[in-house]
Design an enzyme around this catalytic site. Structure first.
Site, PDB file in Angstrom:
ATOM      1  N   ASP A   1      -7.018   5.258   5.859  1.00 55.48           N
ATOM      2  CA  ASP A   1      -6.184   4.702   6.926  1.00 55.48           C
ATOM      3  C   ASP A   1      -4.753   5.218   6.817  1.00 55.48           C
ATOM      4  O   ASP A   1      -4.398   5.902   5.856  1.00 55.48           O
ATOM      5  CB  ASP A   1      -6.229   3.161   6.900  1.00 55.48           C
TER       6      ASP A   1
ATOM      7  N   ASP B   1      -7.146 -11.281   3.184  1.00 54.01           N
ATOM      8  CA  ASP B   1      -7.868 -11.880   4.317  1.00 54.01           C
ATOM      9  C   ASP B   1      -9.242 -11.227   4.512  1.00 54.01           C
ATOM     10  O   ASP B   1      -9.892 -11.426   5.527  1.00 54.01           O
ATOM     11  CB  ASP B   1      -7.048 -11.740   5.611  1.00 54.01           C
TER      12      ASP B   1
ATOM     13  N   HIS C   1      -9.832  -7.944   4.682  1.00 51.16           N
ATOM     14  CA  HIS C   1      -9.858  -6.655   5.394  1.00 51.16           C
ATOM     15  C   HIS C   1     -10.194  -5.514   4.436  1.00 51.16           C
ATOM     16  O   HIS C   1      -9.900  -5.583   3.251  1.00 51.16           O
ATOM     17  CB  HIS C   1      -8.567  -6.399   6.180  1.00 51.16           C
TER      18      HIS C   1
ATOM     19  N   GLU D   1      -8.954  -5.353  10.276  1.00 53.78           N
ATOM     20  CA  GLU D   1      -8.567  -6.754  10.143  1.00 53.78           C
ATOM     21  C   GLU D   1      -9.720  -7.673  10.568  1.00 53.78           C
ATOM     22  O   GLU D   1     -10.673  -7.220  11.223  1.00 53.78           O
ATOM     23  CB  GLU D   1      -7.347  -7.013  11.041  1.00 53.78           C
TER      24      GLU D   1
HETATM   25  C1  GLP Z   1      -3.857  -2.357   2.544  1.00 52.38           C
HETATM   26  C2  GLP Z   1      -4.772  -1.142   2.644  1.00 52.38           C
HETATM   27  C3  GLP Z   1      -6.173  -1.432   2.155  1.00 52.38           C
HETATM   28  C4  GLP Z   1      -6.095  -2.140   0.827  1.00 52.38           C
HETATM   29  C5  GLP Z   1      -5.399  -3.469   0.982  1.00 52.38           C
HETATM   30  C6  GLP Z   1      -5.266  -4.222  -0.331  1.00 52.38           C
HETATM   31  O1  GLP Z   1      -3.798  -3.097   3.703  1.00 52.38           O
HETATM   32  N1  GLP Z   1      -4.823  -0.595   3.946  1.00 52.38           N
HETATM   33  O2  GLP Z   1      -6.893  -0.222   2.052  1.00 52.38           O
HETATM   34  O3  GLP Z   1      -7.392  -2.352   0.330  1.00 52.38           O
HETATM   35  O4  GLP Z   1      -4.089  -3.236   1.489  1.00 52.38           O
HETATM   36  O5  GLP Z   1      -4.191  -3.710  -1.052  1.00 52.38           O
HETATM   37  P1  GLP Z   1      -3.968  -3.874  -2.587  1.00 52.38           P
HETATM   38  O6  GLP Z   1      -4.992  -3.037  -3.249  1.00 52.38           O
HETATM   39  O7  GLP Z   1      -2.580  -3.360  -2.809  1.00 52.38           O
HETATM   40  O8  GLP Z   1      -4.112  -5.316  -2.884  1.00 52.38           O
END
Ligand code: GLP
Length: 260
Positions: free
Chosen positions: A67, A136, A138, A143
């Site tokens: 992404d 959440d 995602h 989302e």
């Molecule tokens: C972001 C990314 C996701 C990731 C999520 C959790 O929104 N787009 O790919 O899995 O955050 O992030 P973290 O690993 O920093 O908790």
């Protein structure tokens, strides 16, 4: 789905890196699905170490990002393309151009999304997709409410995710509202999904994703439909799982030759 509960982030990083190293050993031209966020960083650090000792090479591999934020300039440090360059790509031996991500600055966004899907297919599809999970539920930037069959497209972040991701920016206002993300259908096309989650803050999302109903309200639950999905958790992230004892027992009794 295989759920592996490990003592800490170090053990998770080790096992995650093992899966990548084994894959590249078997298939040096493998296509890796690269996640950003903090969850995969331990795996990347281990891979960098193992690359430095000559144990693994990425010279023939390719990578696709999950992404990207829409509208961040080419040099913005939080642009995911820059993040992966810093955290992995620039520290190992990927060939120039071997790693690509969705274009968050394209003028024709739908065309760029279609082109990205095509690039993944043309590369032969993703062999191993690393994933994190948002608090959440995602995955990538899909989302809650995202279609389980969705393809690469532009999404609007929830206020919740913008708050969560504000730690990477000066303030929450700086976090872009729009993003471009592989869809849950795109992600599900990868041959192996490897989701990493640590810490109590992820426990609720992990419970919903692993043991809740398969539903768009928890995008991570799409992993339940995948033929080869592995979820690596520390004790805190696994703390709300009803089947935690069973998952621990199963992994402890797993024959070593099986890998993940
Ligand atoms: C972001 C990314 C996701 C990731 C999520 C959790 O929104 N787009 O790919 O899995 O955050 O992030 P973290 O690993 O920093 O908790």
């Amino acid at each position: 789905m295989e759920v592996v509960i490990l003592p800490d982030g170090k053990a998770i990083a080790q096992l995650g890196a093992d899966a990548v190293v084994r894959l590249l050993d078997r298939e040096p031209e493998a296509v890796l699905g690269l996640a950003t966020g903090s969850s995969p960083l331990g795996v990347y650090r281990k891979l960098i170490d193992r690359h430095r000792t000559g144990e693994v090479s990425f010279a023939r591999a390719r990578g696709f990002l999950l992404d990207e934020y829409v509208g961040l300039s080419g040099r913005h440090p939080q642009r995911y393309r820059s993040v992966i360059e810093r955290e992995l790509e620039g520290q190992v031996d990927f060939c120039y151009g071997a790693v690509q991500g969705p274009d968050g600055t394209a003028e024709d966004m739908p065309a760029a999304c279609t082109a990205y899907e095509k690039a993944i297919v043309d590369a032969g599809g993703i062999d191993l997709q690393l994933l994190g999970i948002g608090t959440d539920g995602h995955v990538a930037f899909n989302e809650p409410g995202s279609s389980l069959a969705s393809r690469t497209r532009v999404k609007t972040l929830t206020a919740h995710t913008r708050e969560d991701n504000a730690r990477f920016f000066e303030s929450v206002e700086e976090v872009p509202r729009h993003v471009v993300t592989q869809g849950l259908g795109t992600i599900s096309d990868a041959r192996h999904l490897l989701l990493v989650a640590t810490g109590e803050g992820k426990a609720g999302a992990v419970r919903q994703g692993v043991e809740g109903p398969v539903s768009a309200i928890c995008p991570a639950s799409v992993l339940q439909l995948h033929r080869h999905a592995t979820v690596l958790l520390d004790g805190a992230a696994a703390s709300q799982l009803t089947l935690a004892g069973y998952f621990r027992e199963t992994y402890a009794a797993k024959p070593a030759w099986q890998g993940i």
